[in-house]
Design a protein around this motif. Structure first.
Motif, PDB file in Angstrom:
ATOM      1  N   TRP A  66       0.828  -1.214   0.000  1.00  0.00           N
ATOM      2  CA  TRP A  66       0.000   0.000   0.000  1.00  0.00           C
ATOM      3  C   TRP A  66       0.862   1.263   0.000  1.00  0.00           C
ATOM      4  N   PHE A  67       1.839   1.315   0.905  1.00  0.00           N
ATOM      5  CA  PHE A  67       2.680   2.509   1.011  1.00  0.00           C
ATOM      6  C   PHE A  67       3.510   2.729  -0.247  1.00  0.00           C
ATOM      7  N   GLY A  69       2.836   1.539  -3.270  1.00  0.00           N
ATOM      8  CA  GLY A  69       1.903   1.838  -4.364  1.00  0.00           C
ATOM      9  C   GLY A  69       1.389   3.256  -4.346  1.00  0.00           C
ATOM     10  N   ASN A  70       1.294   3.839  -3.166  1.00  0.00           N
ATOM     11  CA  ASN A  70       0.807   5.223  -3.042  1.00  0.00           C
ATOM     12  C   ASN A  70       1.934   6.238  -2.882  1.00  0.00           C
ATOM     13  N   GLY A  71       3.159   5.766  -2.967  1.00  0.00           N
ATOM     14  CA  GLY A  71       4.303   6.667  -2.873  1.00  0.00           C
ATOM     15  C   GLY A  71       4.550   7.212  -1.485  1.00  0.00           C
ATOM     16  N   ASN A  72       4.026   6.565  -0.452  1.00  0.00           N
ATOM     17  CA  ASN A  72       4.216   7.015   0.932  1.00  0.00           C
ATOM     18  C   ASN A  72       5.397   6.286   1.569  1.00  0.00           C
ATOM     19  N   TYR A  75       6.351   6.059   5.390  1.00  0.00           N
ATOM     20  CA  TYR A  75       5.572   5.215   6.288  1.00  0.00           C
ATOM     21  C   TYR A  75       6.019   3.751   6.289  1.00  0.00           C
TER      22      TYR A  75
END
Length: 135
Positions: A66-67, A69-72, A75
């Motif tokens: 998730w992180f 894939g969302n560029g975060n 985190y």
């Protein structure tokens, strides 16, 4: 043999290499992954401990995807926090032992994923039985 096994069921003699890294500790040092894996399995002998590890490992992997894939990327450390929180909780309150991560962080991390794979493929219980029977 020139080097005796630390966890060898045939011998009660510990290898000199066992104490090489932490000579002040009373516990022997495991110096190969095969021996470590058997130790790891014994440290996760209760099914609930394994389930908590599985949930933590799975959540950590989902969070990582998730992180990323969302560029975060900032985190990403939370993946480890969540994964280890579940695992350590199970060690302290269910298995009532000390996590292998403290002494063998690399092998422990790899083994968490190996255990998760064996659980997903329905082979972990047989692995626990194998290790216990060879003690």
């Amino acid at each position: 043999s020139p080097q005796s096994s630390v966890l060898s069921p045939q011998s009660s003699v510990l290898s000199p290499q066992s104490y090489a890294i932490f000579p002040f500790m009373s516990e022997p040092r495991i110096d190969n992954y095969s021996e470590f894996w058997d130790f790891y399995v014994l440290e996760h002998s209760k099914p609930m401990t394994r389930y908590f590890h599985f949930v933590g490992t799975l959540l950590g992997m989902v969070m990582l995807v998730w992180f990323v894939g969302n560029g975060n990327f900032l985190y990403i450390p939370l993946c480890f926090v969540v994964g280890y929180a579940f695992a350590w909780f199970s060690h302290f309150f269910i298995e009532k032992n000390k996590p292998a991560t403290f002494k063998y962080p690399g092998w422990s991390f790899v083994s968490d994923y190996k255990m998760a794979w064996l659980m997903m493929t329905g082979r972990m219980e047989a692995e626990v039985e194998r290790v216990i029977s060879e003690r």
